[in-house]
Design a protein around this motif. Sequence first.
Motif, PDB file in Angstrom:
ATOM      1  N   GLN A  26       9.742  11.066  68.709  1.00 38.77           N
ATOM      2  CA  GLN A  26      10.069  10.190  67.591  1.00 38.77           C
ATOM      3  C   GLN A  26      11.563  10.263  67.276  1.00 38.77           C
ATOM      4  OE1 GLN A  26       7.723   8.022  65.546  1.00 38.77           O
ATOM      5  NE2 GLN A  26       9.822   7.310  65.540  1.00 38.77           N
ATOM      6  N   ILE A  29      13.408   8.061  69.760  1.00 38.53           N
ATOM      7  CA  ILE A  29      13.378   6.637  69.421  1.00 38.53           C
ATOM      8  C   ILE A  29      14.423   6.318  68.353  1.00 38.53           C
ATOM      9  CG2 ILE A  29      11.982   4.784  68.410  1.00 38.53           C
ATOM     10  CD1 ILE A  29       9.517   6.099  69.665  1.00 38.53           C
ATOM     11  N   TRP A  30      14.462   7.149  67.298  1.00 41.33           N
ATOM     12  CA  TRP A  30      15.368   6.863  66.185  1.00 41.33           C
ATOM     13  C   TRP A  30      16.834   7.008  66.566  1.00 41.33           C
ATOM     14  CZ3 TRP A  30      13.397   3.910  62.998  1.00 41.33           C
ATOM     15  CH2 TRP A  30      12.180   4.107  62.361  1.00 41.33           C
ATOM     16  N   THR A  73       6.170  -5.254  65.932  1.00 41.16           N
ATOM     17  CA  THR A  73       5.464  -4.002  65.666  1.00 41.16           C
ATOM     18  C   THR A  73       3.962  -4.191  65.474  1.00 41.16           C
ATOM     19  OG1 THR A  73       7.477  -3.188  64.615  1.00 41.16           O
ATOM     20  CG2 THR A  73       5.481  -1.913  64.287  1.00 41.16           C
ATOM     21  N   ASN A 129      10.315  -1.201  69.066  1.00 42.94           N
ATOM     22  CA  ASN A 129       9.109  -1.354  68.262  1.00 42.94           C
ATOM     23  C   ASN A 129       7.845  -1.281  69.103  1.00 42.94           C
ATOM     24  OD1 ASN A 129       9.662  -1.968  65.220  1.00 42.94           O
ATOM     25  ND2 ASN A 129      11.328  -2.932  66.344  1.00 42.94           N
ATOM     26  N   GLN A 132       7.374   2.378  69.164  1.00 41.30           N
ATOM     27  CA  GLN A 132       6.811   2.841  67.903  1.00 41.30           C
ATOM     28  C   GLN A 132       5.309   2.561  67.826  1.00 41.30           C
ATOM     29  OE1 GLN A 132       8.156   4.801  65.944  1.00 41.30           O
ATOM     30  NE2 GLN A 132      10.084   4.161  65.051  1.00 41.30           N
ATOM     31  N   CYS A 135       3.781   5.381  69.577  1.00 39.46           N
ATOM     32  CA  CYS A 135       4.109   6.731  69.107  1.00 39.46           C
ATOM     33  C   CYS A 135       3.485   7.062  67.753  1.00 39.46           C
ATOM     34  CB  CYS A 135       5.629   6.885  69.043  1.00 39.46           C
ATOM     35  SG  CYS A 135       6.186   8.593  68.821  1.00 39.46           S
ATOM     36  N   LEU A 136       3.636   6.188  66.780  1.00 41.46           N
ATOM     37  CA  LEU A 136       3.193   6.508  65.418  1.00 41.46           C
ATOM     38  C   LEU A 136       1.694   6.798  65.296  1.00 41.46           C
ATOM     39  CD1 LEU A 136       5.328   4.128  63.169  1.00 41.46           C
ATOM     40  CD2 LEU A 136       5.406   6.625  63.253  1.00 41.46           C
ATOM     41  N   SER A 159      14.263  10.473  61.559  1.00 43.57           N
ATOM     42  CA  SER A 159      15.163   9.323  61.420  1.00 43.57           C
ATOM     43  C   SER A 159      16.547   9.764  60.956  1.00 43.57           C
ATOM     44  CB  SER A 159      14.580   8.290  60.456  1.00 43.57           C
ATOM     45  OG  SER A 159      14.407   8.843  59.165  1.00 43.57           O
ATOM     46  N   GLN A 365       4.687  -0.736  59.385  1.00 43.68           N
ATOM     47  CA  GLN A 365       6.084  -0.672  59.802  1.00 43.68           C
ATOM     48  C   GLN A 365       6.865  -1.925  59.412  1.00 43.68           C
ATOM     49  OE1 GLN A 365       6.546   2.677  60.165  1.00 43.68           O
ATOM     50  NE2 GLN A 365       8.049   2.051  61.662  1.00 43.68           N
TER      51      GLN A 365
END
Length: 418
Positions: A26, A29-30, A73, A129, A132, A135-136, A159, A365
């Motif tokens: 994560q 990604i950020w 997303t 996205n 994400q 991942c999330l 983040s 998101q």
Amino acid sequence: MTASPLPETTRPTVSLGFVAIYVLAQFGIWVALLTPVVMTLALRVGEIASETEKGRWLGIILAIGGFVALVATPICGALSDRTRSRFGRRRPWLLGGLVVAGAGLLLLGLAPNLLLLGLGWIICQAGFNAMQAGCLPILPDVIPVRWQGRVAGMLGMTSTMGTFAGSWITQYTQASSLLMFLAPFAITVVSIGALCLILPDRPAQGDDARRLGPIAMLRAIGAPFRDWDFSWAFGSRFLIMMAWSFLLTYQLFFLTDQLSLAKADATQVMVKSMAIIATATIAISLVGGFITDWTGRRKPLVFLAATLEAAGFLTIAFAPSVPQFLVGVAMAGIGKGLYFAVDLALLAAILPRPEDSAKDMGVFQIANSLPQSLAPAIAPIILAIGSAQGDDYAVLYVVGCGFALLGAITICPVRRSR
């Protein structure tokens, strides 16, 4: 048989090593997504556009990219929930998004004009996205409920860590337009690759693998808003992220135009700012994650966090100098750390349908992505008001304070989480 998140007693055992790699992914990604938002995209726009037009063009590019994120997303999340690949339902979106994002960053570094720069950012948003979306939902899919607060706290700090790391890296890569976009992305490649190797993933099966037509897709995306708790949690996140969009997007211009710093000096102050936010966020996120797991309470911590952020934004708005600016940043950073330590855990507890976790988290998101479009879109109006009063960028942070306070109030009606 479904591919919905497993009950607590039958979930695969996950180790601390898995949690570490998940958090690192994560972060990866950020660091590559937020570095352009905070610094490198503004630098590239400044290289191509005139001094009088740079603010407007930065807002336009970010707004268009934010709209793409807004659409991508939830769609990628819905498709991920129904992916029947033998590689699983999350892994293809992690790897596919990685390739697309890399292509977009390459175009950002090489773009000779604003049109191609904007196209590069659109491609980046689509790719990141998609990642994400894969991942999330690992949080509700795989992580045991008893760990979700502390893992959410660690995810929440990524983040800020990504923003700081990207700002620090940019100090040494500004000489190369290409390198300042691709250097942070190297972290993404390594971390996402590691996660894909160890992720306990499986394809969608049974009813979860059903295909969705365009109308059914729209209905599925809108479905979670029929849930009372989800809607209020969404509204709270949206308002708080509106406030943060002003800080992240216009921090450089606040320092150069409001506090009259040279670009090089402003860059150095931004590195200090990101270091302060990172330190506060990391410390508070870890503590907040343990507190929320220990007490079982989410809402009071979200309320307190948003209030602290509001106080920080107000301090920044009236900052006459760099030291006071940094004090406001520290206050906002403490609030941010506490907020992100709790918010994802609260969301995991109130998801309307566990079998639609990726889609619903993707819809959630939107509360992150939509402010990226709306904040730059309404910023010129706010700046015009501020210009008439002689405080162009200060007014942005006063408005950000108001958004954060509304975000604190909006979490109160949530029922399924204390």
